[in-house]
Motif scaffolding. Structure first.
Motif, PDB file in Angstrom:
ATOM      1  N   ASN A 200       0.827  -1.210   0.000  1.00 16.61           N
ATOM      2  CA  ASN A 200       0.000   0.000   0.000  1.00 16.61           C
ATOM      3  C   ASN A 200       0.860   1.258   0.000  1.00 16.61           C
ATOM      4  OD1 ASN A 200      -2.399  -1.430  -0.057  1.00 16.61           O
ATOM      5  ND2 ASN A 200      -2.630  -1.422   2.160  1.00 16.61           N
ATOM      6  N   ASP A 201       1.979   1.242   0.745  1.00 13.48           N
ATOM      7  CA  ASP A 201       2.885   2.389   0.774  1.00 13.48           C
ATOM      8  C   ASP A 201       3.494   2.637  -0.603  1.00 13.48           C
ATOM      9  OD1 ASP A 201       2.354   2.717   3.459  1.00 13.48           O
ATOM     10  OD2 ASP A 201       4.240   1.791   4.137  1.00 13.48           O
ATOM     11  N   ILE A 202       3.905   1.567  -1.264  1.00  9.47           N
ATOM     12  CA  ILE A 202       4.487   1.708  -2.604  1.00  9.47           C
ATOM     13  C   ILE A 202       3.454   2.251  -3.579  1.00  9.47           C
ATOM     14  CG2 ILE A 202       5.392   0.407  -4.573  1.00  9.47           C
ATOM     15  CD1 ILE A 202       6.750  -1.435  -2.477  1.00  9.47           C
ATOM     16  N   LYS A 203       2.236   1.737  -3.499  1.00  7.68           N
ATOM     17  CA  LYS A 203       1.168   2.201  -4.383  1.00  7.68           C
ATOM     18  C   LYS A 203       0.900   3.687  -4.155  1.00  7.68           C
ATOM     19  CE  LYS A 203      -3.656   1.300  -5.525  1.00  7.68           C
ATOM     20  NZ  LYS A 203      -4.839   0.494  -5.218  1.00  7.68           N
ATOM     21  N   ALA A 204       0.838   4.099  -2.887  1.00  9.46           N
ATOM     22  CA  ALA A 204       0.590   5.512  -2.578  1.00  9.46           C
ATOM     23  C   ALA A 204       1.728   6.388  -3.094  1.00  9.46           C
ATOM     24  CB  ALA A 204       0.418   5.692  -1.069  1.00  9.46           C
ATOM     25  N   GLU A 205       2.958   5.906  -2.965  1.00  8.08           N
ATOM     26  CA  GLU A 205       4.110   6.673  -3.437  1.00  8.08           C
ATOM     27  C   GLU A 205       4.096   6.815  -4.956  1.00  8.08           C
ATOM     28  OE1 GLU A 205       7.035   9.137  -2.584  1.00  8.08           O
ATOM     29  OE2 GLU A 205       6.021   7.958  -1.036  1.00  8.08           O
ATOM     30  N   VAL A 206       3.730   5.752  -5.667  1.00  6.33           N
ATOM     31  CA  VAL A 206       3.648   5.812  -7.130  1.00  6.33           C
ATOM     32  C   VAL A 206       2.562   6.798  -7.552  1.00  6.33           C
ATOM     33  CG1 VAL A 206       2.985   4.488  -9.175  1.00  6.33           C
ATOM     34  CG2 VAL A 206       4.598   3.522  -7.548  1.00  6.33           C
ATOM     35  N   MET A 207       1.418   6.734  -6.891  1.00 10.67           N
ATOM     36  CA  MET A 207       0.323   7.653  -7.234  1.00 10.67           C
ATOM     37  C   MET A 207       0.713   9.103  -6.943  1.00 10.67           C
ATOM     38  SD  MET A 207      -1.674   5.707  -8.607  1.00 10.67           S
ATOM     39  CE  MET A 207      -3.377   6.123  -8.742  1.00 10.67           C
ATOM     40  N   LYS A 208       1.397   9.327  -5.825  1.00  5.76           N
ATOM     41  CA  LYS A 208       1.833  10.687  -5.483  1.00  5.76           C
ATOM     42  C   LYS A 208       2.825  11.204  -6.517  1.00  5.76           C
ATOM     43  CE  LYS A 208       3.312  11.156  -1.299  1.00  5.76           C
ATOM     44  NZ  LYS A 208       4.154  11.269  -0.095  1.00  5.76           N
ATOM     45  N   SER A 209       3.734  10.345  -6.934  1.00  6.38           N
ATOM     46  CA  SER A 209       4.715  10.720  -7.945  1.00  6.38           C
ATOM     47  C   SER A 209       4.038  11.013  -9.276  1.00  6.38           C
ATOM     48  CB  SER A 209       5.740   9.603  -8.110  1.00  6.38           C
ATOM     49  OG  SER A 209       6.644   9.904  -9.129  1.00  6.38           O
ATOM     50  N   ALA A 210       3.036  10.213  -9.618  1.00  8.91           N
ATOM     51  CA  ALA A 210       2.312  10.429 -10.868  1.00  8.91           C
ATOM     52  C   ALA A 210       1.575  11.757 -10.844  1.00  8.91           C
ATOM     53  CB  ALA A 210       1.329   9.292 -11.100  1.00  8.91           C
ATOM     54  N   ASP A 211       0.934  12.060  -9.718  1.00  5.21           N
ATOM     55  CA  ASP A 211       0.229  13.343  -9.606  1.00  5.21           C
ATOM     56  C   ASP A 211       1.206  14.506  -9.715  1.00  5.21           C
ATOM     57  OD1 ASP A 211      -2.192  12.083  -9.338  1.00  5.21           O
ATOM     58  OD2 ASP A 211      -2.203  12.176  -7.135  1.00  5.21           O
ATOM     59  N   LYS A 212       2.377  14.338  -9.138  1.00 11.12           N
ATOM     60  CA  LYS A 212       3.396  15.383  -9.160  1.00 11.12           C
ATOM     61  C   LYS A 212       3.866  15.664 -10.581  1.00 11.12           C
ATOM     62  CE  LYS A 212       7.949  16.418  -7.251  1.00 11.12           C
ATOM     63  NZ  LYS A 212       9.028  15.906  -6.403  1.00 11.12           N
ATOM     64  N   HIS A 213       3.933  14.619 -11.404  1.00  6.38           N
ATOM     65  CA  HIS A 213       4.403  14.779 -12.778  1.00  6.38           C
ATOM     66  C   HIS A 213       3.266  14.954 -13.772  1.00  6.38           C
ATOM     67  CE1 HIS A 213       8.530  14.029 -11.709  1.00  6.38           C
ATOM     68  NE2 HIS A 213       8.160  12.964 -11.022  1.00  6.38           N
TER      69      HIS A 213
ATOM     70  N   VAL B  49       1.784  -0.058 -15.506  1.00  7.69           N
ATOM     71  CA  VAL B  49       2.126  -1.044 -14.476  1.00  7.69           C
ATOM     72  C   VAL B  49       1.587  -2.413 -14.866  1.00  7.69           C
ATOM     73  CG1 VAL B  49       1.723  -1.701 -12.075  1.00  7.69           C
ATOM     74  CG2 VAL B  49       2.329   0.649 -12.625  1.00  7.69           C
ATOM     75  N   THR B  50       0.367  -2.456 -15.399  1.00  5.90           N
ATOM     76  CA  THR B  50      -0.213  -3.726 -15.819  1.00  5.90           C
ATOM     77  C   THR B  50       0.615  -4.367 -16.920  1.00  5.90           C
ATOM     78  OG1 THR B  50      -2.414  -2.914 -15.248  1.00  5.90           O
ATOM     79  CG2 THR B  50      -2.308  -4.820 -16.691  1.00  5.90           C
ATOM     80  N   LYS B  51       1.092  -3.570 -17.873  1.00 11.43           N
ATOM     81  CA  LYS B  51       1.936  -4.104 -18.942  1.00 11.43           C
ATOM     82  C   LYS B  51       3.221  -4.696 -18.373  1.00 11.43           C
ATOM     83  CE  LYS B  51       0.317  -0.996 -22.568  1.00 11.43           C
ATOM     84  NZ  LYS B  51       0.669   0.152 -23.417  1.00 11.43           N
ATOM     85  N   GLU B  52       3.840  -3.975 -17.433  1.00  9.23           N
ATOM     86  CA  GLU B  52       5.083  -4.471 -16.834  1.00  9.23           C
ATOM     87  C   GLU B  52       4.843  -5.742 -16.041  1.00  9.23           C
ATOM     88  OE1 GLU B  52       8.220  -3.446 -17.309  1.00  9.23           O
ATOM     89  OE2 GLU B  52       7.387  -2.067 -18.776  1.00  9.23           O
ATOM     90  N   ILE B  53       3.745  -5.794 -15.307  1.00  9.20           N
ATOM     91  CA  ILE B  53       3.415  -6.995 -14.534  1.00  9.20           C
ATOM     92  C   ILE B  53       3.178  -8.170 -15.473  1.00  9.20           C
ATOM     93  CG2 ILE B  53       1.648  -8.042 -13.062  1.00  9.20           C
ATOM     94  CD1 ILE B  53       1.419  -5.327 -11.648  1.00  9.20           C
ATOM     95  N   ASP B  54       2.497  -7.929 -16.576  1.00  8.36           N
ATOM     96  CA  ASP B  54       2.260  -8.996 -17.552  1.00  8.36           C
ATOM     97  C   ASP B  54       3.573  -9.517 -18.131  1.00  8.36           C
ATOM     98  OD1 ASP B  54      -0.461  -8.898 -17.148  1.00  8.36           O
ATOM     99  OD2 ASP B  54      -0.850  -7.600 -18.877  1.00  8.36           O
ATOM    100  N   LYS B  55       4.520  -8.603 -18.390  1.00  5.68           N
ATOM    101  CA  LYS B  55       5.825  -9.024 -18.894  1.00  5.68           C
ATOM    102  C   LYS B  55       6.529  -9.917 -17.874  1.00  5.68           C
ATOM    103  CE  LYS B  55       6.740  -4.969 -21.757  1.00  5.68           C
ATOM    104  NZ  LYS B  55       7.590  -3.768 -21.883  1.00  5.68           N
TER     105      LYS B  55
END
Length: 94
Positions: free
Chosen positions: A48-61, A72-78
């Motif tokens: 959950n912490d990692i997910k929140a950090e990714v979302m915060k970073s995405a909002d920032k950019h 993320v789904t594409k990378e997980i599928d790979k």
């Protein structure tokens, strides 16, 4: 959370519990279960912490969450495909 993950039947769970009791003793099983529960909780919190950090970073950019989810789904599928390729060769050997 009423379902059991890993597609394990009730008989298999009973057998595993029986083996645990035989190996560790009845007094140690609750301690082991407690430790496993704490470990699972730690993993969930870290995820959950990692997910929140990714979302915060995405909002920032200025990225939208849908685009990130797709990336993320594409990378997980790979990664899943790579793991399946590795485990598939291992499964065929045995």
């Amino acid at each position: 959370m009423g379902t059991i993950p890993f597609f394990i039947s009730g008989g298999e769970i009973a057998f595993i519990v029986f083996i645990l009791v035989m190996v560790f003793g009845a007094d140690k099983v609750p301690e082991i279960a407690r430790g496993l529960g704490q470990g699972m909780r730690s993993i969930k919190n870290a995820t959950n912490d990692i997910k929140a950090e990714v979302m915060k970073s995405a909002d920032k950019h200025g990225m939208d969450s849908k685009g990130i989810k797709e990336d993320v789904t594409k990378e997980i599928d790979k990664v899943k495909e790579d793991i399946e390729e590795i485990t598939g060769s291992v499964k065929r050997r045995f």
